[in-house]
Design a protein around this motif. Structure first.
Motif, PDB file in Angstrom:
ATOM      1  N   PRO A 105      -6.017   1.765   0.276  1.00  0.00           N
ATOM      2  CA  PRO A 105      -6.018   0.634  -0.673  1.00  0.00           C
ATOM      3  C   PRO A 105      -6.509   1.137  -2.035  1.00  0.00           C
ATOM      4  CG  PRO A 105      -7.128   0.055   1.393  1.00  0.00           C
ATOM      5  CD  PRO A 105      -6.952   1.557   1.396  1.00  0.00           C
ATOM      6  N   LEU A 126       0.821  -1.223   0.000  1.00  0.00           N
ATOM      7  CA  LEU A 126       0.000   0.000   0.000  1.00  0.00           C
ATOM      8  C   LEU A 126       0.853   1.271   0.000  1.00  0.00           C
ATOM      9  CD1 LEU A 126      -2.966  -0.910   2.394  1.00  0.00           C
ATOM     10  CD2 LEU A 126      -2.847  -1.094  -0.091  1.00  0.00           C
ATOM     11  N   PRO A 173      -8.706  -3.872   2.469  1.00  0.00           N
ATOM     12  CA  PRO A 173      -7.287  -4.209   2.698  1.00  0.00           C
ATOM     13  C   PRO A 173      -7.119  -5.723   2.769  1.00  0.00           C
ATOM     14  CG  PRO A 173      -8.260  -3.166   4.660  1.00  0.00           C
ATOM     15  CD  PRO A 173      -9.303  -3.132   3.587  1.00  0.00           C
TER      16      PRO A 173
END
Ligand code: URA
Length: 223
Positions: free
Chosen positions: A126, A57, A132
């Motif tokens: 995300p 991320l 996520p």
């Protein structure tokens, strides 16, 4: 130069002895150094998050969103992860869902600048606001646990399925999880729906959210 430092240290040792117990002790310069345990702090966690590359991320983020609010809050709200507005500003829950959540808080007399700390399970957005992934949640988990330890909130309010599942440790849906209080490492936890879910489907979710918010208020009033 070294002689001055040695003499200064010796003097310091002597004065420490007198301060501690008024007795002069022999110092040989080979005593074990006391271990220095540095206290953790929100700033420290925040700067580690800013430099974090523990998961993928970090690759697309504009800003990290470590969380924001007061120390020892009445309520620590924990969402899922930053959206587009949060990624741009670095501040949690500033988009549409966050503005709606501010109204919930207002309804139970809680304010960001006085009563709350607001954070997320993952601190980077995300892509496309997808959920996520488990490895991203795991990579970020330590930051959240340190924040909780430092903040010592009176109560945790999770919003949405992901935050509830992660902190309660269950794979049940939020409809099954909500409606009761849990314990997270000694801190009471109440799960509710995510404000963006309520905005999408107010007929189904407004009423249960209001029940959950009343439970939050009731708990705080009982303290
Ligand atoms: N949704 C979340 O779960 N967290 C935010 O910070 C914003 C939207």
């Amino acid at each position: 130069m070294n002689g001055i430092v040695e003499r200064f240290n010796k003097l310091l040792d002597l004065s420490m002895d007198y301060l501690e117990d008024g007795v002069r002790k022999e110092h040989h310069g080979n005593e074990a150094k006391p271990e220095i345990i540095e206290e953790d702090s929100l700033d420290r966690v925040e700067s580690e998050i800013a430099a974090c590359s523990r998961c993928r991320l970090c690759e697309n983020r504009i800003k990290t969103v470590p969380g924001k609010g007061v120390l020892h809050p009445k309520v620590m709200i924990i969402g899922e992860g930053p959206g587009a507005e949060e990624d741009k500003t670095g501040i949690p829950f500033v988009g549409k869902a966050g503005q709606y959540m501010d109204k919930w808080m207002d309804a139970i007399d809680l304010r960001r600048d006085r009563d709350l700390f607001i954070g997320n399970i993952v601190k980077c957005r995300p892509p496309g606001n997808r959920d996520p992934h488990p490895d991203e949640i795991d990579a970020c988990r330590g930051y959240l646990d340190r924040q909780i330890r430092i903040l010592k909130p009176s109560l945790i309010l999770t919003v949405g399925r992901i935050a509830a599942q992660v902190l309660i440790g269950s794979s049940n849906g939020i409809g099954r999880l909500r409606g009761r209080m849990y314990d997270y490492k000694g801190i009471p936890l109440i799960p509710t729906y995510h404000p963006s879910g309520v905005l999408r489907n107010p007929e189904s979710y407004r009423k249960p959210v209001w029940e959950d918010l009343k439970a939050v208020r009731k708990f705080l009033d009982s303290l």
